[in-house]
Design a protein around this motif. Sequence first.
Motif, PDB file in Angstrom:
ATOM      1  N   SER A   1       0.831  -1.204   0.000  1.00 55.91           N
ATOM      2  CA  SER A   1       0.000   0.000   0.000  1.00 55.91           C
ATOM      3  C   SER A   1       0.865   1.253   0.000  1.00 55.91           C
ATOM      4  CB  SER A   1      -0.929   0.019   1.219  1.00 55.91           C
ATOM      5  OG  SER A   1      -0.172   0.147   2.406  1.00 55.91           O
ATOM      6  N   LEU A   2       0.233   2.380  -0.267  1.00 47.18           N
ATOM      7  CA  LEU A   2       0.859   3.695  -0.218  1.00 47.18           C
ATOM      8  C   LEU A   2       0.023   4.570   0.698  1.00 47.18           C
ATOM      9  CD1 LEU A   2       1.401   4.236  -4.036  1.00 47.18           C
ATOM     10  CD2 LEU A   2       3.107   3.532  -2.379  1.00 47.18           C
ATOM     11  N   SER A   3       0.687   5.437   1.455  1.00 40.77           N
ATOM     12  CA  SER A   3      -0.045   6.335   2.334  1.00 40.77           C
ATOM     13  C   SER A   3       0.649   7.692   2.341  1.00 40.77           C
ATOM     14  CB  SER A   3      -0.088   5.759   3.752  1.00 40.77           C
ATOM     15  OG  SER A   3      -0.761   6.648   4.610  1.00 40.77           O
TER      16      SER A   3
ATOM     17  N   SER B   1      -2.975   8.167  -0.035  1.00 38.96           N
ATOM     18  CA  SER B   1      -3.318   7.743  -1.390  1.00 38.96           C
ATOM     19  C   SER B   1      -3.626   8.932  -2.293  1.00 38.96           C
ATOM     20  CB  SER B   1      -4.512   6.788  -1.357  1.00 38.96           C
ATOM     21  OG  SER B   1      -5.638   7.441  -0.788  1.00 38.96           O
ATOM     22  N   LYS B   2      -3.598  10.146  -1.730  1.00 35.65           N
ATOM     23  CA  LYS B   2      -3.849  11.364  -2.506  1.00 35.65           C
ATOM     24  C   LYS B   2      -2.837  12.417  -2.084  1.00 35.65           C
ATOM     25  CE  LYS B   2      -8.784  10.570  -2.754  1.00 35.65           C
ATOM     26  NZ  LYS B   2     -10.115  11.072  -2.456  1.00 35.65           N
TER      27      LYS B   2
ATOM     28  N   VAL C   1       5.190  10.196   0.564  1.00 30.83           N
ATOM     29  CA  VAL C   1       4.411   8.979   0.357  1.00 30.83           C
ATOM     30  C   VAL C   1       5.155   7.828   1.021  1.00 30.83           C
ATOM     31  CG1 VAL C   1       3.420   7.407  -1.339  1.00 30.83           C
ATOM     32  CG2 VAL C   1       3.503   9.872  -1.818  1.00 30.83           C
TER      33      VAL C   1
ATOM     34  N   ASN D   1      -5.720  10.673 -11.220  1.00 30.19           N
ATOM     35  CA  ASN D   1      -5.080   9.495 -10.656  1.00 30.19           C
ATOM     36  C   ASN D   1      -3.852   9.104 -11.464  1.00 30.19           C
ATOM     37  OD1 ASN D   1      -7.095   9.250  -8.731  1.00 30.19           O
ATOM     38  ND2 ASN D   1      -8.345   7.905 -10.000  1.00 30.19           N
TER      39      ASN D   1
END
Length: 120
Positions: free
Chosen positions: A59-61, A63-64, A73, A114
């Motif tokens: 995952s990435l955090s 996401s925006k 990120v 995105n």
Amino acid sequence: CVFSGTWSVGRVVSANEVECVVPRVANPQEVKVGVSSNGVDISTGTTTFLYRSMAKLVSLSPSKGSDVGKTLVTVSATGLSGEDLIACRFGRMDEWRMCRGLVCHSPASTTGGNVSVSVK
């Protein structure tokens, strides 16, 4: 070059350096490495090579982030530690951004919306 009994191609770079093609293994492990100049006698010492699992992005955090970039990120992945040097690519840009500690800075966006993120 010999990796724990498995022979591989090597190339002499200098009097003190050899480049070896690392053979594939089925599981992560640490193996002893040796070299041979005649294909028979193997010079071994304390040199080892550590095979690791392939990293897999989880995952990435967050996401925006802002389209001006510079969002920190955090990359969550299996097979990586906070000491690893990784590279992130945002969208279809040709540029890989080097990151340390599993944190990458996002670049400015030219299209907005995105984007996909790749990690290596």
